[in-house]
Design a protein around this motif. Structure first.
Motif, short mmCIF file in Angstrom:
data_model
loop_
_atom_site.label_atom_id
_atom_site.label_comp_id
_atom_site.label_asym_id
_atom_site.label_seq_id
_atom_site.Cartn_x
_atom_site.Cartn_y
_atom_site.Cartn_z
N HIS A 52 22.68 57.55 -37.33
CA HIS A 52 22.13 56.60 -36.36
C HIS A 52 21.39 55.45 -37.05
N TYR A 53 20.74 55.73 -38.15
CA TYR A 53 20.01 54.66 -38.85
C TYR A 53 20.97 53.59 -39.36
N THR B 226 27.37 62.37 -32.29
CA THR B 226 26.79 61.68 -31.13
C THR B 226 27.82 61.58 -30.01
N ARG C 232 24.07 50.93 -29.03
CA ARG C 232 23.17 51.18 -30.15
C ARG C 232 22.41 52.48 -29.90
N PRO C 233 22.45 53.41 -30.87
CA PRO C 233 21.72 54.68 -30.70
C PRO C 233 20.22 54.45 -30.50
N ILE D 153 24.00 52.97 -38.39
CA ILE D 153 24.65 52.31 -37.25
C ILE D 153 23.73 51.23 -36.68
N GLN D 154 22.46 51.55 -36.53
CA GLN D 154 21.50 50.56 -36.04
C GLN D 154 21.45 49.34 -36.96
N ILE E 186 29.91 54.30 -29.53
CA ILE E 186 29.25 53.32 -30.39
C ILE E 186 29.97 51.98 -30.40
N TYR F 291 13.90 51.56 -35.04
CA TYR F 291 14.79 52.29 -35.95
C TYR F 291 14.37 53.75 -36.02
N VAL F 292 15.35 54.62 -36.11
CA VAL F 292 15.06 56.05 -36.15
C VAL F 292 14.39 56.41 -37.47
N ASN G 221 22.07 60.06 -42.33
CA ASN G 221 21.34 59.52 -41.17
C ASN G 221 22.25 58.52 -40.47
#
Length: 364
Positions: free
Chosen positions: A337-338, A236, A363-364, A340-341, A240, A191-192, A335
């Motif tokens: 990307h977080y 991004t 997935r980023p 989305i993950q 996605i 995870y970012v 955030n």
């Protein structure tokens, strides 16, 4: 109950600004005390009619579990002592305040540079963001979710499982990503960490007006030229959703993914869990039995006696992440990307045992 009258708040504002901000009368573009007061009065922090400040009218006091973020007295007391529990004090405080000037303009807030989060991590935080992070961090984390279902079968319904509420506006936990672990993070997945924006937009108050809390689109369009609203900004180049669209705003993508997670939760609840589930962001405890299985939270269903109680560990984890994203309306900016993950991982987990399509994601 009578809340403090505004002339008293105005006096507080003048004193606090003079002591803490040292605004020069000659400073160009600096707002006047009157403009600051007007901005604050228009903010949710000043609205004494809101449930956030009236919930304890009958009791006549606010418990220490809530007082830090729902009263000026509570936050001042919290900042005056060492932070041993995130957002908690050991005593109740009187009702009658909102988030007033003194809540942010006091000696404890002025010197605050580290903030304790629900996952037990103390985070060094820029001074202008630290006071915001005390309350806008949520009340739970991946650790609390995992501990609540430890050693239980992933798909076994248990009356011992209770829904865990992230609470409201957990923007600081979203922004910190893996550092605060505000969402439920699945084992074996990366995870970012903190989302680092451009240098000039690196704190809460560089995007949000500190007194009315609003964000102006002009703060974004210097870089994201032509954007008509915040959700239209794309952050991004990744596809996605796997639909070939790489131009839709990231806020739109997150909303669509959020809907897919909701659909996956409903499918799992009927196929594997203890019955149909439905979500309502306006009624506690948020997840209810969908009595007619139509996917809509009807008024007759969103009542406390109809609260959903047929949880499995797998369903709880996905539902927690669904609400985590629901409660941070600015997650796409804090955030992207977080979150989305979190949502992709939740959908993929549900798809392991239910008829849920988890293909096509990037997935980023």
């Amino acid at each position: 109950m009578v809340f403090r009258v505004f002339w008293k708040v105005s006096l507080c504002l003048g004193l606090a600004l003079g002591a803490s901000l040292s605004i020069s009368a000659s400073a160009q573009n600096a707002p006047t005390n009157e403009e600051i007061l007007e901005a604050w009065l228009s903010s949710p922090h000043a609205d004494s009619t809101r449930e956030a400040f009236r919930h304890w009218d009958t009791e006549g006091e606010i418990p220490g579990t809530c007082a830090v973020c729902h009263s000026s007295t509570g936050i001042i007391d919290y900042l005056a002592a060492p932070q041993t529990m995130p957002g908690l004090i050991d005593h109740p405080v009187p009702i009658g305040t909102t988030v007033e000037c003194s809540a942010c303009h006091n000696d404890g807030a002025k010197g605050l540079s580290e903030v304790l989060f629900p996952n037990g991590t103390t985070v060094s935080t820029p001074n202008s963001s630290a006071i915001c992070s005390v309350c806008h961090q949520g009340r739970s984390s991946s650790e609390q979710v995992e501990a609540s279902v430890a050693e239980m079968g992933e798909d076994i319904v248990s009356a011992e499982i209770k829904f865990i509420n992230i609470h409201y506006a957990a923007a600081a936990s979203t922004q910190l990503g893996n550092t605060a672990r505000g969402g439920y993070q699945y084992e074996g997945r990366n995870y970012v960490g903190p989302f680092a924006h451009v240098e000039t937009l690196g704190t809460c108050v560089s995007c949000h007006n500190p007194h009315d809390t609003r964000v102006k689109l002009e703060s974004c369009t210097t870089c994201h030229q032509g954007a008509a609203d915040f959700r239209a900004i794309r952050t991004t180049p990744l596809d996605i959703l796997g639909d070939g669209n790489t131009t839709a705003g990231i806020g739109v993508v997150i909303s669509q993914l959020h809907d897919q997670l909701n659909a996956a939760i409903m499918t799992y609840s009927q196929e594997i869990g203890g019955g149909a589930i439905v979500y309502s962001g306006a009624a506690y405890p948020y997840f209810f039995n969908d009595l007619n299985a139509d996917g809509t939270a009807d008024p007759t269903e969103t009542v406390f006696p109809n609260a959903y109680k047929s949880w499995t560990p797998r369903l709880l984890k996905a539902a927690y992440n669904y609400q985590f994203v629901s409660k941070d309306k600015g997650a796409f900016a804090h955030n992207a990307h977080y979150v989305i993950q979190l949502m992709i991982d939740s959908i993929e987990s549900l798809s392991e045992v239910a008829t849920v399509d988890a293909t096509g994601f990037t997935r980023p």
